[in-house]
Scaffold this motif. Structure first.
Motif, PDB file in Angstrom:
ATOM      1  N   LEU A 161      23.059  65.562  84.292  1.00 15.58           N
ATOM      2  CA  LEU A 161      23.078  65.519  82.829  1.00 15.58           C
ATOM      3  C   LEU A 161      24.462  65.921  82.313  1.00 15.58           C
ATOM      4  O   LEU A 161      25.006  65.299  81.394  1.00 15.58           O
ATOM      5  N   TYR A 162      25.015  66.967  82.900  1.00 20.26           N
ATOM      6  CA  TYR A 162      26.359  67.411  82.500  1.00 20.26           C
ATOM      7  C   TYR A 162      27.403  66.324  82.768  1.00 20.26           C
ATOM      8  O   TYR A 162      28.289  66.085  81.938  1.00 20.26           O
ATOM      9  N   GLN A 163      27.310  65.692  83.918  1.00 23.43           N
ATOM     10  CA  GLN A 163      28.266  64.639  84.234  1.00 23.43           C
ATOM     11  C   GLN A 163      28.192  63.486  83.238  1.00 23.43           C
ATOM     12  O   GLN A 163      29.225  62.962  82.796  1.00 23.43           O
ATOM     13  N   ARG A 164      26.983  63.100  82.882  1.00 21.00           N
ATOM     14  CA  ARG A 164      26.818  62.007  81.924  1.00 21.00           C
ATOM     15  C   ARG A 164      27.343  62.391  80.541  1.00 21.00           C
ATOM     16  O   ARG A 164      27.962  61.573  79.857  1.00 21.00           O
ATOM     17  N   GLY A 165      27.102  63.617  80.126  1.00 23.02           N
ATOM     18  CA  GLY A 165      27.479  64.014  78.782  1.00 23.02           C
ATOM     19  C   GLY A 165      28.935  64.400  78.623  1.00 23.02           C
ATOM     20  O   GLY A 165      29.583  64.004  77.650  1.00 23.02           O
ATOM     21  N   PHE A 166      29.490  65.175  79.596  1.00 26.31           N
ATOM     22  CA  PHE A 166      30.810  65.754  79.405  1.00 26.31           C
ATOM     23  C   PHE A 166      31.863  65.185  80.349  1.00 26.31           C
ATOM     24  O   PHE A 166      33.041  65.515  80.208  1.00 26.31           O
ATOM     25  N   THR A 167      31.459  64.345  81.304  1.00 28.05           N
ATOM     26  CA  THR A 167      32.428  63.649  82.146  1.00 28.05           C
ATOM     27  C   THR A 167      32.531  62.184  81.749  1.00 28.05           C
ATOM     28  O   THR A 167      33.636  61.643  81.579  1.00 28.05           O
ATOM     29  N   ASP A 168      31.377  61.532  81.593  1.00 26.09           N
ATOM     30  CA  ASP A 168      31.359  60.128  81.175  1.00 26.09           C
ATOM     31  C   ASP A 168      31.328  59.971  79.657  1.00 26.09           C
ATOM     32  O   ASP A 168      31.409  58.843  79.162  1.00 26.09           O
TER      33      ASP A 168
ATOM     34  N   ASP B 135      29.508  58.721  72.040  1.00 23.10           N
ATOM     35  CA  ASP B 135      30.506  59.146  73.019  1.00 23.10           C
ATOM     36  C   ASP B 135      31.335  60.338  72.557  1.00 23.10           C
ATOM     37  O   ASP B 135      32.411  60.601  73.101  1.00 23.10           O
ATOM     38  N   LEU B 136      30.874  61.077  71.562  1.00 21.36           N
ATOM     39  CA  LEU B 136      31.536  62.257  71.026  1.00 21.36           C
ATOM     40  C   LEU B 136      32.722  61.944  70.119  1.00 21.36           C
ATOM     41  O   LEU B 136      33.215  62.834  69.415  1.00 21.36           O
ATOM     42  N   PHE B 137      33.197  60.709  70.119  1.00 26.37           N
ATOM     43  CA  PHE B 137      34.383  60.364  69.332  1.00 26.37           C
ATOM     44  C   PHE B 137      34.065  59.366  68.218  1.00 26.37           C
ATOM     45  O   PHE B 137      34.581  59.484  67.111  1.00 26.37           O
ATOM     46  N   ASP B 138      33.229  58.388  68.516  1.00 21.39           N
ATOM     47  CA  ASP B 138      32.853  57.391  67.526  1.00 21.39           C
ATOM     48  C   ASP B 138      31.502  57.742  66.921  1.00 21.39           C
ATOM     49  O   ASP B 138      30.718  58.483  67.528  1.00 21.39           O
TER      50      ASP B 138
ATOM     51  N   TYR C 235      23.064  59.329  76.083  1.00 20.76           N
ATOM     52  CA  TYR C 235      22.339  59.214  77.347  1.00 20.76           C
ATOM     53  C   TYR C 235      21.944  60.594  77.870  1.00 20.76           C
ATOM     54  O   TYR C 235      20.820  60.800  78.348  1.00 20.76           O
ATOM     55  N   ALA C 236      22.880  61.562  77.775  1.00 22.69           N
ATOM     56  CA  ALA C 236      22.588  62.925  78.216  1.00 22.69           C
ATOM     57  C   ALA C 236      21.486  63.554  77.369  1.00 22.69           C
ATOM     58  O   ALA C 236      20.644  64.303  77.885  1.00 22.69           O
ATOM     59  N   SER C 237      21.460  63.256  76.078  1.00 20.44           N
ATOM     60  CA  SER C 237      20.402  63.778  75.211  1.00 20.44           C
ATOM     61  C   SER C 237      19.048  63.221  75.625  1.00 20.44           C
ATOM     62  O   SER C 237      18.042  63.947  75.632  1.00 20.44           O
ATOM     63  N   ALA C 238      19.003  61.950  75.982  1.00 26.29           N
ATOM     64  CA  ALA C 238      17.748  61.367  76.465  1.00 26.29           C
ATOM     65  C   ALA C 238      17.297  62.052  77.751  1.00 26.29           C
ATOM     66  O   ALA C 238      16.105  62.346  77.938  1.00 26.29           O
TER      67      ALA C 238
END
Length: 318
Positions: A272-279, A63-66, A284-287
């Motif tokens: 993909l953008y929504q999954r990676g940078f919004t959620d 999630d970019l943080f953990d 998941y976005a990498s997949a």
């Protein structure tokens, strides 16, 4: 004496020159590697490295943080079995590609054929038609495009003056995707230039012979122009298909980043953008990114295999 004159000369001894030739070749290779080193470092750090990191993250919950949590094929299983918006984004993207790529190539070829004729100001026209390819990917142009097709925008007023009352396209699910398609087709300058270069290589003798045989414009186009341009058409088709699957800016700006209305402009890259940078589901976005890469690769292979039936190269017998 006669025998010595008529006998073939002995081959030169190449072994004596081999060390010098090898040293010269080594120096050349060394110089080449010196000039290639910045590019190789850039590829390793900016392309290969991020790709490997993305591949690893696609098997994690991140999630970019953990710290990433390894979950194996969990992201891929969720993609194909439990994510309805994923399949909706796939459908929207396929419709976008099927509509935009043929229209863009057809318009590019038509304009290239017009510009191929010698006339005054041809260079100016070429530059003018090529300009949208340089500007179309910018956010500012996409904002102008959104304003043109909004309710009471330029397109709405023109259609209303002609008695066609459709309202703003960007606000209606049945027309919103057409707005993004029109923006993509408007950027036909790059394939146009490539088609124009291909048309310059078609021998004029073929057209002259066809005219003497009584062939009309349509017959000359389908019997001479298209076959001779088929390698160029293949190149443009592959290139534009890949670009269409990567389309993002137009859909993002036109839909204000939401893919609306009613997910009608939810392209794959936007989801993909929504999954990676919004959620913040970067794993998941990498997949999703790797699924897109494999899908585009498979489509490219299919296009190349089909080209055996319709691409003509000079000197071949068909």
């Amino acid at each position: 004496m006669t025998q010595s004159v008529l006998s073939p000369a002995a081959p030169p001894d190449r072994r004596a020159a081999t060390p010098a030739a090898r040293r010269k070749r080594t120096r050349r290779q060394g110089a080449a590697y010196v000039f290639l080193t910045p590019w190789m470092i850039g590829v390793a750090l900016l392309t290969i490295g991020p790709m490997l990191a993305s591949l690893y993250l696609s098997f994690t919950d991140y999630d970019l943080f953990d710290p990433p949590n390894w979950i194996g094929f969990g992201n891929y299983v969720t993609l194909f079995t439990a994510d309805d918006r994923f399949w909706h984004a796939v459908g929207v993207t396929v419709r976008y590609v099927v509509l935009s790529v043929p229209l863009k190539l057809a318009l590019a070829l038509a304009v290239a054929m017009l510009l191929n004729r010698a006339r005054r100001g041809t260079g100016l026209y070429r530059s003018a038609f090529y300009a949208p390819s340089l500007l179309g990917a910018s956010v500012s142009v996409a904002l102008v495009w959104r304003a043109m097709f909004a309710t009471d925008g330029t397109a709405d007023r023109l259609l209303s003056a002609l008695g066609i009352h459709t309202g703003g396209w960007v606000d209606q699910p049945q027309y919103a995707l057409l707005t993004v398609v029109a923006l993509a087709v408007w950027q036909f300058g790059a394939p146009m230039v490539i088609f124009l270069a291909g048309l310059k290589q078609v021998p004029r003798e073929l057209y002259e012979a066809a005219e003497l045989d009584g062939a009309g414009a349509a017959r000359r186009f389908f019997s001479i122009t298209l076959p001779m341009l088929s390698p160029v058409l293949l190149f443009n088709l592959v290139l534009e298909t890949i670009h269409a699957f990567q389309a993002f800016t137009g859909a993002f700006v036109v839909s204000s980043g939401r893919g609306g209305p009613s997910d009608s402009t939810l392209l794959y890259t936007l989801y993909l953008y929504q999954r990676g940078f919004t959620d913040f589901r970067m794993g998941y976005a990498s997949a999703m990114a790797w699924v897109l890469l494999l899908a585009v690769g498979a489509i490219t292979v299919l296009v190349f295999r089909s080209s055996r039936r319709w691409v003509f190269y000079g000197g071949e017998d068909r």
